[in-house]
Write a protein that holds these residues in place. Structure first.
Motif, mmCIF file in Angstrom:
data_model
loop_
_atom_site.group_PDB
_atom_site.id
_atom_site.type_symbol
_atom_site.label_atom_id
_atom_site.label_comp_id
_atom_site.label_asym_id
_atom_site.label_seq_id
_atom_site.Cartn_x
_atom_site.Cartn_y
_atom_site.Cartn_z
ATOM 1 N N GLN A 125 -5.783 16.426 -7.658
ATOM 2 C CA GLN A 125 -6.292 15.904 -6.275
ATOM 3 C C GLN A 125 -7.702 14.631 -5.825
ATOM 4 O O GLN A 125 -8.668 14.563 -5.672
ATOM 5 N N TYR A 126 -6.780 14.021 -5.899
ATOM 6 C CA TYR A 126 -6.996 11.362 -5.932
ATOM 7 C C TYR A 126 -5.703 11.923 -5.315
ATOM 8 O O TYR A 126 -5.070 11.802 -5.153
ATOM 9 N N LEU A 127 -6.949 10.959 -4.655
ATOM 10 C CA LEU A 127 -5.545 10.332 -3.459
ATOM 11 C C LEU A 127 -5.698 8.370 -4.011
ATOM 12 O O LEU A 127 -6.004 8.150 -3.625
ATOM 13 N N ASN A 128 -4.844 8.291 -4.299
ATOM 14 C CA ASN A 128 -4.647 6.719 -5.399
ATOM 15 C C ASN A 128 -2.906 6.163 -4.660
ATOM 16 O O ASN A 128 -2.281 6.228 -4.486
ATOM 17 N N PRO A 129 -3.226 4.782 -4.790
ATOM 18 C CA PRO A 129 -2.113 3.257 -4.897
ATOM 19 C C PRO A 129 -1.256 4.532 -6.120
ATOM 20 O O PRO A 129 -1.626 4.842 -6.790
ATOM 21 N N ASP A 130 0.055 4.535 -5.425
ATOM 22 C CA ASP A 130 1.337 4.331 -6.490
ATOM 23 C C ASP A 130 1.682 3.540 -8.049
ATOM 24 O O ASP A 130 1.983 3.429 -8.053
ATOM 25 N N PHE A 131 0.540 1.827 -7.538
ATOM 26 C CA PHE A 131 0.403 1.477 -8.607
ATOM 27 C C PHE A 131 -0.760 1.008 -9.402
ATOM 28 O O PHE A 131 -1.531 1.629 -8.213
ATOM 29 N N PHE A 132 -0.757 0.067 -10.162
ATOM 30 C CA PHE A 132 -2.157 0.112 -10.781
ATOM 31 C C PHE A 132 -1.764 -1.344 -11.031
ATOM 32 O O PHE A 132 -1.288 -1.967 -10.705
ATOM 33 N N LEU A 133 -3.295 -2.014 -10.495
ATOM 34 C CA LEU A 133 -3.348 -3.719 -10.350
ATOM 35 C C LEU A 133 -3.849 -3.840 -12.433
ATOM 36 O O LEU A 133 -4.788 -3.705 -13.181
ATOM 37 N N ASN A 155 -3.304 -1.294 0.476
ATOM 38 C CA ASN A 155 -2.090 -0.485 1.720
ATOM 39 C C ASN A 155 -2.534 0.809 1.378
ATOM 40 O O ASN A 155 -1.504 1.498 1.090
ATOM 41 N N THR A 156 -2.998 1.668 2.397
ATOM 42 C CA THR A 156 -2.826 2.998 2.807
ATOM 43 C C THR A 156 -1.076 3.373 2.767
ATOM 44 O O THR A 156 -1.128 4.836 1.911
ATOM 45 N N LYS A 157 -0.379 2.944 2.985
ATOM 46 C CA LYS A 157 0.910 3.210 2.588
ATOM 47 C C LYS A 157 1.360 2.998 1.383
ATOM 48 O O LYS A 157 2.514 4.232 0.977
ATOM 49 N N ASP A 158 0.746 2.661 0.825
ATOM 50 C CA ASP A 158 1.110 2.993 -0.989
ATOM 51 C C ASP A 158 0.695 4.514 -1.989
ATOM 52 O O ASP A 158 0.302 4.557 -3.276
ATOM 53 N N PHE A 159 -0.759 5.106 -1.111
ATOM 54 C CA PHE A 159 -1.072 5.955 -1.562
ATOM 55 C C PHE A 159 -0.560 7.101 -1.427
ATOM 56 O O PHE A 159 0.184 7.491 -0.944
ATOM 57 N N VAL A 160 -0.648 8.052 -2.727
ATOM 58 C CA VAL A 160 -0.160 9.120 -3.767
ATOM 59 C C VAL A 160 -0.953 10.049 -3.976
ATOM 60 O O VAL A 160 -2.170 9.667 -4.537
ATOM 61 N N ARG A 161 -1.149 11.176 -3.843
ATOM 62 C CA ARG A 161 -1.047 12.422 -4.767
ATOM 63 C C ARG A 161 -1.516 11.952 -6.617
ATOM 64 O O ARG A 161 -0.475 12.004 -6.961
ATOM 65 N N GLU A 186 4.822 25.245 -13.804
ATOM 66 C CA GLU A 186 4.035 24.242 -12.820
ATOM 67 C C GLU A 186 2.659 25.250 -13.171
ATOM 68 O O GLU A 186 2.241 26.098 -12.135
ATOM 69 N N TYR A 187 2.083 24.301 -13.529
ATOM 70 C CA TYR A 187 -0.080 25.162 -13.600
ATOM 71 C C TYR A 187 -0.805 23.852 -13.040
ATOM 72 O O TYR A 187 -0.826 22.516 -13.391
ATOM 73 N N LYS A 188 -1.476 24.566 -11.657
ATOM 74 C CA LYS A 188 -2.343 23.266 -11.693
ATOM 75 C C LYS A 188 -3.863 23.527 -11.994
ATOM 76 O O LYS A 188 -4.431 23.921 -12.130
ATOM 77 N N ALA A 189 -4.037 21.984 -12.260
ATOM 78 C CA ALA A 189 -5.273 21.832 -13.370
ATOM 79 C C ALA A 189 -6.835 22.553 -11.950
ATOM 80 O O ALA A 189 -6.709 22.134 -11.302
ATOM 81 N N ARG A 190 -7.511 22.528 -12.404
ATOM 82 C CA ARG A 190 -8.474 23.432 -12.151
ATOM 83 C C ARG A 190 -10.002 22.656 -12.398
ATOM 84 O O ARG A 190 -10.435 22.725 -11.370
ATOM 85 N N ASN A 191 -9.774 21.668 -13.247
ATOM 86 C CA ASN A 191 -10.852 20.752 -13.370
ATOM 87 C C ASN A 191 -10.010 19.678 -13.260
ATOM 88 O O ASN A 191 -11.447 18.602 -13.592
ATOM 89 N N ASN A 192 -9.774 19.041 -12.237
ATOM 90 C CA ASN A 192 -8.723 18.034 -11.872
ATOM 91 C C ASN A 192 -9.690 18.086 -10.298
ATOM 92 O O ASN A 192 -9.477 18.330 -9.167
ATOM 93 N N GLY A 193 -10.434 16.730 -9.975
ATOM 94 C CA GLY A 193 -10.862 15.926 -8.357
ATOM 95 C C GLY A 193 -12.323 15.257 -8.677
ATOM 96 O O GLY A 193 -12.914 15.249 -10.111
ATOM 97 N N PRO A 194 -12.399 14.470 -8.262
ATOM 98 C CA PRO A 194 -13.675 13.748 -7.981
ATOM 99 C C PRO A 194 -14.593 13.882 -8.103
ATOM 100 O O PRO A 194 -15.087 15.542 -7.346
#
Length: 220
Positions: A125-133, A155-161, A186-194
């Protein structure tokens, strides 16, 4: 994956390269990069260090048994190295060697019914870059949040779920043999998101965990 990738925001004045790959199964990397209990700014007790060491060793062993079916069952314990996965120091192979001795029949786990059912709890439920600074002054990785996204403008091209920390792809699609993949549910977490929860809260949904454990127990 065993490595967490960070991009150094100021590589020219840093002892670290522009890309920092942290071996998540190597205790020395946890110390060097101040992960987990080493990030608290206080001395880590011998008991805690031993606990972390055992957890990393068992985690790496678990992944090896999933990804390389012959490891620990009379097969080649160096299979992960041939596939480019060198997870840490040589002592990390102790568990594999012990299992190999205990399984002198040399059984090869090549049938799906020889694997136990496997559950994967993921959040996306988050859209973040696929790396960390990487913060060169504090010697730690910078977790993405509203403030860091605004400050560093990746860069927006680096964003992933992601679940706030771990990407959905990394959590849900490990490189497993085909005979293992059909045992994974696979189980999707129910308590995940901003405003709801992130990576650290995935295990807080006790009803979901109870369901997963019951499903595993009742699976054939």
């Amino acid at each position: 994956e065993s490595f967490m990738r960070c991009k150094n925001d100021n590589a020219s004045s840093s002892p670290f390269p522009s890309i920092v790959d942290i071996d998540m199964y190597n205790l020395e990397d946890w110390k060097r990069f101040k992960l987990g209990p080493y990030s608290l700014g206080e001395a880590v007790s011998p008991e805690m260090e031993e606990h972390v060491k055992i957890c990393l060793k068992l985690g790496k062993h678990f992944q090896n048994r999933l990804r390389y079916p012959t490891v620990g069952n009379g097969g080649n314990d160096n299979e992960e190295k041939k596939n480019g996965n060198n997870y840490g120091n040589n002592n990390d192979h102790d568990n594999d060697q012990d299992d190999s001795q205990n399984n002198s029949q040399g059984t090869i786990l090549n049938q799906s019914d020889q694997y136990p059912p496997i559950a994967v709890l993921v959040g996306d439920q988050y859209l973040n870059p696929d790396f960390f600074l990487w913060d060169i002054n504090a010697s730690r990785w910078i977790e993405w949040n509203r403030q860091s996204l605004k400050r560093y403008k990746p860069n927006t091209k680096d964003f992933v779920r992601t679940d706030g920390t771990v990407s959905y792809i990394s959590a849900s699609q490990p490189p497993l043999p085909n005979v293992v993949k059909n045992k994974v549910k696979e189980y999707k977490a129910r308590n995940n998101g901003p405003g709801i929860g992130s990576h650290r809260q995935l295990m807080s949904d006790v009803e979901m965990i109870d369901k997963i454990l019951n499903d595993l127990q009742n699976s054939k």
